[in-house]
Structure formats: structure tokens, C-alpha cells
Design an enzyme around this catalytic site. Structure first.
Site, PDB file in Angstrom:
ATOM      1  N   SER A   1      40.901 -75.134  -8.065  1.00 35.60           N
ATOM      2  CA  SER A   1      39.717 -74.388  -8.409  1.00 35.60           C
ATOM      3  C   SER A   1      38.793 -75.096  -9.411  1.00 35.60           C
ATOM      4  CB  SER A   1      40.120 -73.040  -8.999  1.00 35.60           C
ATOM      5  OG  SER A   1      40.810 -73.226 -10.226  1.00 35.60           O
TER       6      SER A   1
ATOM      7  N   SER B   1      45.208 -76.507  -9.604  1.00 39.78           N
ATOM      8  CA  SER B   1      43.757 -76.505  -9.810  1.00 39.78           C
ATOM      9  C   SER B   1      43.208 -77.624 -10.685  1.00 39.78           C
ATOM     10  CB  SER B   1      43.318 -75.180 -10.412  1.00 39.78           C
ATOM     11  OG  SER B   1      43.160 -74.250  -9.395  1.00 39.78           O
TER      12      SER B   1
ATOM     13  N   LYS C   1      35.504 -75.738 -18.252  1.00 43.07           N
ATOM     14  CA  LYS C   1      35.652 -74.896 -17.052  1.00 43.07           C
ATOM     15  C   LYS C   1      35.226 -73.481 -17.427  1.00 43.07           C
ATOM     16  CE  LYS C   1      39.050 -73.614 -13.486  1.00 43.07           C
ATOM     17  NZ  LYS C   1      40.462 -73.706 -13.036  1.00 43.07           N
TER      18      LYS C   1
HETATM   19  N1  GLN Z   1      44.867 -73.359  -5.104  1.00 38.98           N
HETATM   20  C1  GLN Z   1      45.795 -72.532  -5.809  1.00 38.98           C
HETATM   21  C2  GLN Z   1      45.471 -71.075  -5.607  1.00 38.98           C
HETATM   22  O1  GLN Z   1      44.460 -70.795  -5.007  1.00 38.98           O
HETATM   23  C3  GLN Z   1      45.849 -72.894  -7.244  1.00 38.98           C
HETATM   24  C4  GLN Z   1      44.793 -72.295  -8.054  1.00 38.98           C
HETATM   25  C5  GLN Z   1      44.909 -72.643  -9.507  1.00 38.98           C
HETATM   26  O2  GLN Z   1      45.690 -73.512  -9.888  1.00 38.98           O
HETATM   27  N2  GLN Z   1      44.165 -71.938 -10.315  1.00 38.98           N
HETATM   28  O3  GLN Z   1      46.196 -70.245  -6.031  1.00 38.98           O
END
Ligand code: GLN
Length: 456
Positions: free
Chosen positions: A141, A165, A66
Site C-alpha cells: 500500500s 506494504s 505516508k
Molecule cells: N497487500 C497487503 C494487504 O492488502 C498488505 C498491506 C499492508 O501491508 N498494509 O493486506
């Protein structure tokens, strides 16, 4: 991932992975392809194996990183314009451990900029497409990582999970995604989002691979003082008897086909002699509100370091220092990044701290207690990962609240610091992947992964 069996060379595996990465270029998975670096490493590993040396537990296994992990290969952009051209001065501990065991990074994967989002549509480089339906989102994400594994480009990919994410994109693409207990894997060298919630984890096709990756990367790290003393490899696999289901989650909010998938898995477990326990956890409905206060507060603090002086992109044509900061941040951050910085500074400001941040922190404690009580009644909990399967591109990107609601069932775990494993749960009638998550108490990571084999 039994590679070092000499029937296939590391070079062959890397070449195949790179060819597949190119074949699937329309999915927009990669922010960087590590062609020369990966082939060079593969040649080194092949030589080691030819000399009869131990090339490691992941010898020659190609993987995808990532793009918020620092390593010398390729810039670490976190899919954010403000980090473009950011050569990594250090290597993340997790990357170091993977490479020490012979894994080979073939590319960096797309994400929502700074990991803010649930679809990869907030990436500066545009969205990654879902592995099963190109009109749908990959989730986020860590969308790029999930799709790279789902399309069989690589056998595993790294991710970060602050509020879902890893688990949500895993479930959107029909694979395994694991968020360990907070502090299990070092976060040294990973771009910080929300430091009391961030966890490192993986995407794989099997529980066995997940276990191996946890064994390789977990453990205390003097460079990350939030890491727990080593426990993963030495933890006993517990005898599971009772599985909890949360009453409050099994309601209208959840898509009918996801509920069906949950019922099916519970039937399988009942058939195998497990007791299903109904749990009342009313406090969990406040987790999302608490998360969207605590997380932006920490984001505002973590993102304050991007000033145009020390990292990546700098806006030109600024008259003075203040203007340089302003222009750089204005041009370099995505709208969602700015939204979080503003919310974060607001909830931390002196007039609102007690009303928002403090209340959210207290709610967090209640959530921890609620899980503690639940785990007195059952060994693990089975729930949906998100209220719906992969949605269409563009469906939610202009409606931040709709996007935040995606995280309803994933964020409680991050607030409590407990592990969650997204497991594949078939497909809906449109061929879109469905996922569920197994949730366990702190440090039950190994048992959780082991138990997931019951649900294949
Ligand atoms: N979707 C969540 C957010 O936007 C989680 C993001 C993540 O885990 N990095 O905060």
C-alpha cells in the site's frame, strides 16, 4: 544524508525537493504538499546551524510521510474518503523522533485506503504510477512513499507494513524497503490496520540510510505497549555464514526473471564463501490464507471506530443515528475496506470463529515454529518479495484474489513478527525493477541491514 556540512542549506534542499515533487505531479505521489511548513522548518534549521548549534542527525533532510501517520502538518486521510478533513490531534512518535533530529516533512504520500491493497489503486485519490513505467502500478500500500524515493524527490520516506506494504512497493521501484521486527518502532499515532501485524519502516536508497533511520526511530515507547525494549543500537552485528533458500518458493509461481535474479545473488554469495542451505518450509503456503483471516478480523475491529461522529467525513441527509453511521461508512469506505470489514466480522462470528479464526491463529503458531527451525539451520533467508514484478494498472484491481496472491511471500514475515529487508535486484528485459528480500530472526534487524551490503 550528510547534510549538516554547511555546503548546502536546508532551505536549498527543501526547495529542490518541492520543485521535484511538482515536476513529477503526474505520478500522483502526494495527498498533501507541506510547502510553507517545510520552508519554515528549513529556515529554523539553517539558523541553528549558523549559530553553531547541533541541528540533529537528520538536519535539513527532506522526507515524505505516508499519509497514515498523524502529525500537525496536513490532514491525515489514509487516502480514505472517510478521513477527509481529519486534522491530527497528536503527533506519531516516529514523526516526533525524526523531526527532533532535524528531518523535514515535505509532503504526505498516497496509499491504498487504510493500507488495504498492493497497488495504491484502492486509494480514494487514484493510483500512484510506477517510477520506471507509468503504465504499471507503484505497488502498495505504500506506493506514494516508494515512488517519491525512487524518483529522487527525497532521500527517505516512511511506510507501514502489515503484509508487505513496504517491501513490495520498494521492490517494484528498485529501492530498499525495511519491515523491522514487530514492536521495534512505536506505532503510536499511526492509523491502525491490523494491530498484531502492523510495523513501521522506511524506504531508502542505501542500507546506510536505513541503519541511521532505524537508530533514530526504534525503541520502547510508553505510548505503545507493544514496543520492545531498546535493542537496535546495542545489538551485535552477527557473523553470517549460512544463507537459506526456501525450496517451496522457488517454483512455477515465481516469475522466471525474479528467479534468475535470486540465482544470481546466490551465486555472488557462494563466490564470497557463504554456504547456501536449502530449506523445506511447507507450512508457508498456508500463510496467505491465515493472513487473510487474521488481518480482516483485526481490520473489522479497528475500522469500527469510523462512525461519522468522531473523525473526518460525515454523510449528510441521514434521518437518524443508525442511518448516519450506515451512510457515512457506506460512502466513506472504499470497496476493499468494506470487503475486509465483512470478511472480518464473518470469521469472528460465533458460528465460524472456530472454523476460521482459531484455525488461522494455530497456523500462525506453526509458521513461527517453522521459522525458528529454519534459523537453526541458517543465519538469514533470501527469497523473492512477490511472485511478479510491477503489473499493469487495472490488471488486478477487479480481482481481489489475484491482488491478495501478490502477498504470498511477504505476509509470512508479518505473521511471525520477523524482519525483512527488500533489496534492489536489477531490472527485467522490459526495464521493470526487480526485488528480493533478506529475512532474519527476531531482533536481527541491525545485522540484516549490515549484511545487505554484501548484495549491492
Ligand atoms: N497487500 C497487503 C494487504 O492488502 C498488505 C498491506 C499492508 O501491508 N498494509 O493486506
Amino acid at each position: 544524508m550528510k547534510i549538516a556540512n554547511k555546503t548546502v542549506s536546508a532551505t536549498r534542499l527543501v526547495k529542490d525537493a518541492l520543485a521535484k515533487a511538482k515536476e513529477f505531479s503526474d505520478y500522483n505521489i502526494f495527498t498533501f504538499l507541506n510547502e510553507d511548513g517545510a520552508l519554515k522548518k528549513a529556515a529554523e534549521i539553517d539558523e541553528k546551524i549558523a549559530r553553531g548549534e547541533d541541528a540533529g542527525r537528520l538536519a535539513g533532510v527532506p522526507y515524505v510521510l505516508k499519509d497514515n501517520f498523524l502529525s500537525p502538518e496536513g490532514d491525515t486521510t489514509a487516502s480514505a474518503h472517510i478521513l477527509e478533513g481529519m486534522a491530527s490531534p497528536i503527533t506519531a512518535t516516529a514523526v516526533e523522533k525524526l523531526e527532533r533530529e532535524g528531518a523535514i516533512m515535505i509532503g504526505r504520500a498516497n496509499l491504498d485506503a487504510f493500507a488495504h491493497g498492493s497497488s495504491t489503486e484502492n486509494s480514494y485519490y487514484g493510483p500512484t504510477l510506477n517510477a520506471y513505467d507509468k503504465n504499471r502500478v507503484a505497488g502498495g500500500s505504500s506506493g506514494g512513499s516508494a515512488v517519491a524515493v525512487a524518483l529522487d524527490i527525497v532521500e527517505f520516506a516512511t511506510g507501514t507494513d502489515t503484509g508487505g506494504s513496504i517491501r513490495q512497493p520498494a521492490s517494484f521501484n528498485g529501492i530498499y524497503g525495511f519491515k523491522p521486527t514487530y514492536g521495534t518502532i512505536s506505532r503510536y499515532g499511526v492509523v491502525a490496520m491490523s494491530s498484531s501485524l502492523d510495523c513501521i519502516g522506511f524506504f531508502t536508497k542505501t542500507p546506510e540510510d536505513m541503519d541511521l533511520l532505524m537508530s533514530v526511530t526504534s525503541g520502547q515507547d510508553p505510548k505503545d505497549l507493544t514496543t520492545l525494549p531498546d535493542y537496535y543500537d546495542s545489538s551485535e552485528v552477527k557473523k553470517v555464514k549460512k544463507i537459506g533458500v526456501i525450496k517451496d518458493f522457488d517454483n512455477d509461481v515465481v516469475d522466471a526473471e525474479i528467479r534468475e535474479a535470486l540465482v544470481k545473488k546466490l551465486d555472488i554469495l557462494r563466490g564470497r564463501g557463504y554456504e547456501i542451505v536449502e530449506l523445506d518450509m511447507p507450512i508457508l503456503k498456508y500463510a496467505l490464507a491465515a493472513y487473510y483471516i487474521i488481518q480482516p478480523a483485526e481490520v473489522a475491529s479497528n475500522l469500527s471506530r469510523y462512525d461519522g461522529i468522531r473523525y473526518g467525513f460525515r454523510s449528510n441527509n441521514s434521518a437518524g443515528l443508525d442511518e448516519l453511521y450506515n451512510n457515512t461508512r457506506n460512502e466513506g469506505f472504499m470497496a476493499e475496506n468494506k470487503r475486509r470489514v465483512m470478511i472480518g466480522n464473518f470469521v469472528l462470528s460465533s458460528g465460524f470463529y472456530d472454523a476460521y479464526f482459531l484455525k488461522a491463529a494455530k497456523t500462525r503458531t506453526l509458521i513461527v515454529e517453522e521459522y525458528n527451525k529454519a534459523f537453526e539451520k541458517c543465519d538469514f533467508i533470501l527469497t523473492p518479495v512477490s511472485p511478479n514484478p510491477a503489473f499493469r494498472l487495472g490488471e488486478k484491481v477487479n480481482d481481489p484474489v489475484a491482488m491478495y496472491l501478490e502477498d504470498l511471500m511477504s505476509v509470512p514475515l508479518n505473521l511471525a513478527g520477523i524482519p525483512g529487508l527488500a533489496i534492489p535486484a536489477g531490472f527485467n528485459k522490459d526495464g521493470v525493477a526487480l526485488g528480493l528480500q533478506l529475512v532474519g530472526p527476531r531482533r536481527s534487524d541491525k545485522s540484516l541491514i549490515e549484511f545487505s551490503k554484501e548484495l549491492i
